[in-house]
Design an enzyme around this catalytic site. Structure first.
Site, PDB file in Angstrom:
ATOM      1  NE  ARG A  51      -0.916  -1.875  10.357  1.00  0.00           N
ATOM      2  CZ  ARG A  51      -1.219  -1.627  11.623  1.00  0.00           C
ATOM      3  NH1 ARG A  51      -0.456  -0.844  12.330  1.00  0.00           N
ATOM      4  NH2 ARG A  51      -2.267  -2.154  12.203  1.00  0.00           N
ATOM      5  CB  THR A  52      -4.573  -1.450   4.340  1.00  0.00           C
ATOM      6  OG1 THR A  52      -3.769  -2.532   4.822  1.00  0.00           O
ATOM      7  CG2 THR A  52      -4.765  -1.611   2.841  1.00  0.00           C
ATOM      8  CE  LYS A  80     -29.510   3.811   3.067  1.00  0.00           C
ATOM      9  NZ  LYS A  80     -29.569   4.931   2.097  1.00  0.00           N
ATOM     10  NE  ARG A 101      -8.302  -4.581   4.550  1.00  0.00           N
ATOM     11  CZ  ARG A 101      -7.320  -4.522   5.436  1.00  0.00           C
ATOM     12  NH1 ARG A 101      -7.597  -4.344   6.716  1.00  0.00           N
ATOM     13  NH2 ARG A 101      -6.061  -4.610   5.059  1.00  0.00           N
ATOM     14  CG  HIS A 129      -3.465  -7.517   2.099  1.00  0.00           C
ATOM     15  ND1 HIS A 129      -3.456  -6.319   1.401  1.00  0.00           N
ATOM     16  CD2 HIS A 129      -3.531  -7.194   3.409  1.00  0.00           C
ATOM     17  CE1 HIS A 129      -3.516  -5.323   2.276  1.00  0.00           C
ATOM     18  NE2 HIS A 129      -3.561  -5.816   3.495  1.00  0.00           N
TER      19      HIS A 129
HETATM   20  C1  NCD Z   1      -3.143  -7.537   7.561  1.00  0.00           C
HETATM   21  C2  NCD Z   1      -4.489  -7.796   6.918  1.00  0.00           C
HETATM   22  O1  NCD Z   1      -5.370  -6.941   6.968  1.00  0.00           O
HETATM   23  O2  NCD Z   1      -4.605  -8.867   6.363  1.00  0.00           O
HETATM   24  N1  NCD Z   1      -3.017  -6.223   7.999  1.00  0.00           N
HETATM   25  C3  NCD Z   1      -2.582  -5.273   7.102  1.00  0.00           C
HETATM   26  O3  NCD Z   1      -3.174  -5.033   6.086  1.00  0.00           O
HETATM   27  N2  NCD Z   1      -1.439  -4.654   7.398  1.00  0.00           N
HETATM   28  C4  NCD Z   1      -2.779  -8.525   8.580  1.00  0.00           C
HETATM   29  C5  NCD Z   1      -3.714  -8.765   9.720  1.00  0.00           C
HETATM   30  O4  NCD Z   1      -4.793  -8.164   9.803  1.00  0.00           O
HETATM   31  O5  NCD Z   1      -3.357  -9.567  10.561  1.00  0.00           O
END
Ligand code: NCD
Length: 304
Positions: A51-52, A80, A101, A129
């Site tokens: 999703r993100t 590397k 991320r 997040h």
């Molecule tokens: C969350 C995350 O990555 O922290 N997912 C997300 O970004 N929608 C929650 C999770 O991974 O449980």
């Protein structure tokens, strides 16, 4: 030039403006189709995501922009041994904005200091997040019509769940919000968050292991997955993973207008039998993530 690493860097007014902008995008998507023409977003994902990453990419495409990046550390020069600072320094020359991320807490902050374009934290380890939080706030505001005067229950892995940490920090700034923290003892909310956010502001909170006991009081139930990848050993994960499984029976004494949120991915903490319940908001929530990210990209790129 501004980055977004922690939700607390945005004022309440800025958050409210982002929500307003996202609502306008939902109502008039055609007005935004060219806003980021010739702009590029780089998605640097050193950790898995559906999703993100995809909502960031869809957001940029729907603004008329373009996207480049990688979705696993193994396919980047991190494999590397390149540092995050060097990577973003280089990517700053290829893109106008970066979403990152990383499994290490603080990596996006380090990146933002080396980058010459805005960096958005798309999740750093078990820490923060902020764009999931913007998604959650847009969802709550659309479902409930307000972000104040609410009782919000967080259930599951409150220790490693970064979405929980950021959402508590954000909701703590709205009036008359009560926090109910439901988790196994081993997965309680870290004490630094309790101290720095809840106690510091003198906010009301309840900490319990018993979801059934608190269910009737909740306006919002924020369910979370037990974060397997953050555990030190598999036995602990296996013992704790099914601590809470939300089923229709467990909703028997819940408010008729409860809103059930989950950042997703769901493993089995919410029975699929709940998906058809109008109180289940999580798939709408995932869709809203695209619109609020569109609003955020516009803001950080200073597009009118
Ligand atoms: C969350 C995350 O990555 O922290 N997912 C997300 O970004 N929608 C929650 C999770 O991974 O449980």
């Amino acid at each position: 030039m501004r980055s977004l690493i922690d939700i607390q860097e945005l004022s309440v007014q800025e958050i409210d403006e982002l929500i307003e902008k996202a609502n306008d995008i939902i109502a008039h998507p055609e007005a935004y189709r060219e806003k980021c023409r010739y702009k590029k977003l780089a998605t640097l994902f050193f950790e898995p995501s559906t999703r993100t990453r995809l909502s960031f990419e869809a957001a940029m495409y729907e603004l008329g922009g373009q996207v480049l990046g990688f979705s696993e550390a193994q396919s980047s020069s991190a494999a590397k041994g390149e540092s995050v600072s060097d990577t973003v320094r280089v990517v700053s020359g290829y893109a106008d904005i970066i979403a990152m991320r990383h499994p290490k807490e603080g990596a996006p902050l380090v990146a933002s200091m080396a980058a010459t374009v805005p960096v958005i934290n798309a999740g750093d380890g078990g820490h923060l997040h902020p764009t999931q939080t913007l998604t959650d706030l847009l969802t709550i505001s659309r479902e409930k019509g307000r972000l104040h005067d609410l009782t919000i229950g967080f259930c599951g892995d409150l220790k490693f769940g970064r979405t929980v940490h950021s959402l508590i920090a954000a909701m703590a700034r709205y009036d008359n919000v009560r926090f109910v923290l439901v988790s196994p003892t081993e997965l309680k909310l870290p004490s630094y968050i309790k101290k720095e956010i809840l106690q510091q502001k003198g906010l009301e909170y309840v900490q319990t292991t018993d979801l059934a006991a608190v269910m009737p009081s909740l306006d919002i139930l924020y369910m979370t997955r037990v974060q397997r990848e953050r555990f030190f050993n598999e036995e602990d994960y296996l013992r704790l993973k099914d601590s809470y499984i939300l089923t229709p029976e467990k909703l028997a004494n819940a408010k008729p207008d409860l809103s059930i949120l989950h950042p997703l991915p769901r493993v089995n903490e919410i029975s699929t039998a709940i998906d058809a319940d109008p109180r289940a908001c999580y798939f709408r929530q995932a869709l809203y993530g695209k619109y609020i990210r569109m609003a955020l990209i516009l803001k950080l790129l200073e597009v009118e």
